[in-house]
Motif scaffolding. Structure first.
Motif, PDB file in Angstrom:
ATOM      1  N   GLY A  84      38.453  40.632  38.762  1.00 36.32           N
ATOM      2  CA  GLY A  84      39.535  40.108  38.103  1.00 36.32           C
ATOM      3  C   GLY A  84      40.135  40.825  36.700  1.00 36.32           C
ATOM      4  O   GLY A  84      40.673  40.206  36.068  1.00 36.32           O
ATOM      5  N   ASP A  85      39.425  41.969  36.500  1.00 35.73           N
ATOM      6  CA  ASP A  85      39.999  42.723  35.428  1.00 35.73           C
ATOM      7  C   ASP A  85      41.341  43.348  35.521  1.00 35.73           C
ATOM      8  O   ASP A  85      41.523  44.282  36.082  1.00 35.73           O
ATOM      9  CB  ASP A  85      39.026  43.947  34.820  1.00 35.73           C
ATOM     10  N   GLU A  86      42.311  42.786  34.443  1.00 34.41           N
ATOM     11  CA  GLU A  86      43.617  43.035  34.830  1.00 34.41           C
ATOM     12  C   GLU A  86      43.952  44.365  33.835  1.00 34.41           C
ATOM     13  O   GLU A  86      45.262  44.684  33.851  1.00 34.41           O
ATOM     14  CB  GLU A  86      44.469  41.953  34.454  1.00 34.41           C
ATOM     15  N   THR A  87      43.328  44.829  33.058  1.00 36.52           N
ATOM     16  CA  THR A  87      43.184  45.925  31.903  1.00 36.52           C
ATOM     17  C   THR A  87      43.082  47.023  32.672  1.00 36.52           C
ATOM     18  O   THR A  87      43.565  48.184  31.940  1.00 36.52           O
ATOM     19  CB  THR A  87      42.359  45.570  30.730  1.00 36.52           C
ATOM     20  N   ILE A  88      42.434  47.351  33.732  1.00 36.14           N
ATOM     21  CA  ILE A  88      41.963  48.650  34.266  1.00 36.14           C
ATOM     22  C   ILE A  88      43.177  49.201  34.681  1.00 36.14           C
ATOM     23  O   ILE A  88      43.244  50.483  34.439  1.00 36.14           O
ATOM     24  CB  ILE A  88      40.732  48.471  35.252  1.00 36.14           C
ATOM     25  N   GLY A  89      43.981  48.738  35.711  1.00 40.15           N
ATOM     26  CA  GLY A  89      44.990  49.400  36.130  1.00 40.15           C
ATOM     27  C   GLY A  89      46.078  50.054  35.189  1.00 40.15           C
ATOM     28  O   GLY A  89      46.387  51.119  35.114  1.00 40.15           O
ATOM     29  N   PRO A  90      46.494  49.006  34.052  1.00 41.91           N
ATOM     30  CA  PRO A  90      47.333  49.682  33.123  1.00 41.91           C
ATOM     31  C   PRO A  90      46.732  51.036  32.312  1.00 41.91           C
ATOM     32  O   PRO A  90      47.438  51.781  32.056  1.00 41.91           O
ATOM     33  CB  PRO A  90      47.672  48.671  32.204  1.00 41.91           C
ATOM     34  N   LYS A  91      45.398  50.964  32.188  1.00 42.46           N
ATOM     35  CA  LYS A  91      44.705  51.893  31.258  1.00 42.46           C
ATOM     36  C   LYS A  91      44.772  53.113  32.124  1.00 42.46           C
ATOM     37  O   LYS A  91      45.166  54.456  31.382  1.00 42.46           O
ATOM     38  CB  LYS A  91      43.331  51.384  30.911  1.00 42.46           C
ATOM     39  N   ILE A  92      44.367  53.112  33.392  1.00 45.19           N
ATOM     40  CA  ILE A  92      44.175  54.319  34.245  1.00 45.19           C
ATOM     41  C   ILE A  92      45.717  54.982  34.285  1.00 45.19           C
ATOM     42  O   ILE A  92      45.796  56.047  34.142  1.00 45.19           O
ATOM     43  CB  ILE A  92      43.657  53.947  35.498  1.00 45.19           C
ATOM     44  N   ALA A  93      46.612  54.068  34.652  1.00 44.98           N
ATOM     45  CA  ALA A  93      47.887  54.414  34.692  1.00 44.98           C
ATOM     46  C   ALA A  93      48.484  55.352  33.213  1.00 44.98           C
ATOM     47  O   ALA A  93      49.063  56.458  33.444  1.00 44.98           O
ATOM     48  CB  ALA A  93      49.020  53.306  34.995  1.00 44.98           C
ATOM     49  N   LEU A 147      54.564  53.852  42.417  1.00 44.20           N
ATOM     50  CA  LEU A 147      53.629  54.334  42.832  1.00 44.20           C
ATOM     51  C   LEU A 147      52.147  53.877  42.030  1.00 44.20           C
ATOM     52  O   LEU A 147      50.903  54.052  42.628  1.00 44.20           O
ATOM     53  CB  LEU A 147      53.460  55.935  42.212  1.00 44.20           C
ATOM     54  N   LEU A 148      52.350  53.449  41.097  1.00 46.26           N
ATOM     55  CA  LEU A 148      51.058  53.131  40.049  1.00 46.26           C
ATOM     56  C   LEU A 148      50.772  51.654  40.053  1.00 46.26           C
ATOM     57  O   LEU A 148      49.958  51.310  39.221  1.00 46.26           O
ATOM     58  CB  LEU A 148      51.182  53.694  38.605  1.00 46.26           C
ATOM     59  N   HIS A 149      51.537  50.658  40.594  1.00 45.68           N
ATOM     60  CA  HIS A 149      51.527  49.329  40.630  1.00 45.68           C
ATOM     61  C   HIS A 149      50.084  48.947  40.932  1.00 45.68           C
ATOM     62  O   HIS A 149      49.721  47.793  40.443  1.00 45.68           O
ATOM     63  CB  HIS A 149      52.681  48.685  41.284  1.00 45.68           C
ATOM     64  N   ASP A 150      49.598  49.413  41.828  1.00 46.90           N
ATOM     65  CA  ASP A 150      48.289  49.122  42.382  1.00 46.90           C
ATOM     66  C   ASP A 150      47.033  50.086  42.159  1.00 46.90           C
ATOM     67  O   ASP A 150      46.167  50.186  43.111  1.00 46.90           O
ATOM     68  CB  ASP A 150      48.464  48.592  43.883  1.00 46.90           C
ATOM     69  N   ILE A 151      47.004  50.740  41.138  1.00 50.52           N
ATOM     70  CA  ILE A 151      46.257  51.828  40.951  1.00 50.52           C
ATOM     71  C   ILE A 151      44.750  51.433  40.906  1.00 50.52           C
ATOM     72  O   ILE A 151      43.811  52.070  40.994  1.00 50.52           O
ATOM     73  CB  ILE A 151      46.622  52.950  39.750  1.00 50.52           C
ATOM     74  N   ALA A 152      44.721  50.223  40.476  1.00 52.83           N
ATOM     75  CA  ALA A 152      43.337  49.515  40.300  1.00 52.83           C
ATOM     76  C   ALA A 152      43.821  48.053  40.438  1.00 52.83           C
ATOM     77  O   ALA A 152      43.590  47.212  39.273  1.00 52.83           O
ATOM     78  CB  ALA A 152      42.804  49.957  38.946  1.00 52.83           C
ATOM     79  N   ASP A 153      43.856  47.483  41.381  1.00 55.28           N
ATOM     80  CA  ASP A 153      44.471  46.000  41.889  1.00 55.28           C
ATOM     81  C   ASP A 153      43.065  45.143  41.073  1.00 55.28           C
ATOM     82  O   ASP A 153      41.946  45.465  41.434  1.00 55.28           O
ATOM     83  CB  ASP A 153      44.740  45.718  43.089  1.00 55.28           C
TER      84      ASP A 153
END
Length: 218
Positions: A69-78, A57-63
């Motif tokens: 290109g920021d890869e930290t946003i998705g994990p942070k939001i999740a 459900l959360l894997h693409d919450i902020a691709d």
């Protein structure tokens, strides 16, 4: 309804709202398909269903490709959302690692984290990148980025670095060779591999027809 079921329902609503205006290949329906794929694969794997479903459900919450290109946003939001749902810290950590390690990124990056749950979610996501749905998503994204459909003068680039892969503006057909046709042999699970084989064959049929039409042969 159990506490875990309630959290899943809340997560579904959160993802739907967050991705309401997302590009068509990375919207709620993509998430829903990945979730359904993950549930199917999980039936034949020894894994934590709660973590699998949250990861899907959360894997693409902020691709990252939609966030410069920021890869930290998705994990942070999740992580922030799961904390608001009082999910145990060890579960949050596992879901975050799934999000951080799920992407293809050119296929040449050594994955630093491994788990049965990541294997399942990664396969589920990769299945949505191939077959009929994968073809539709690929051309949808190519149009979104205003890329050429095909240019015979531009050959696909294999073995790209992560940076080259993320920066590529190649024609959409090239993406089949740079990613989609490679996924069949990179599946983690038996069920995922079996489904991928059939979807791979469909893509090969599509490409044969595409080139025949392009060259006026059919």
């Amino acid at each position: 309804m159990t506490q875990n079921e309630l959290i899943i329902e809340n997560t579904i609503q959160f993802v739907k709202e967050t991705l309401e205006n997302a590009e068509g290949g990375h919207d709620w329906f993509h998430i829903e398909r990945v979730l359904n794929n993950a549930k199917l694969i999980a039936k034949t794997e020894d894994a934590d269903d709660f973590i699998v479903q949250l990861g899907a459900l959360l894997h693409d919450i902020a691709d990252s490709k939609f966030h410069n290109g920021d890869e930290t946003i998705g994990p942070k939001i999740a992580a922030e959302f799961l904390e608001s749902q009082h999910v145990p810290s060890e579960v949050i950590e596992h879901v975050v690692k799934i999000i951080q390690n799920i992407s293809f990124k050119g296929g040449n990056i050594e994955q630093k984290f491994h788990s049965a749950e990541l294997d399942i979610v990664q396969d589920a996501d990769r299945l949505d990148a191939i077959g009929a749905i994968g073809i539709a998503r690929t051309f949808n994204y190519g149009g979104f980025k205003n890329r050429a459909i095909y240019d015979p003068e531009i050959e696909p680039k294999l073995n790209m670095t992560k940076e080259e892969y993320k920066a590529s503006n190649a024609p959409t057909i090239n993406h089949f060779y740079e990613k989609l046709l490679l996924l069949k042999d990179r599946m983690n699970t038996k069920t995922g591999a079996e489904i991928a084989q059939k979807r791979h064959e469909f893509m090969e049929q599509f490409l044969d027809q595409f080139y025949a039409e392009w060259n006026g042969l059919k």
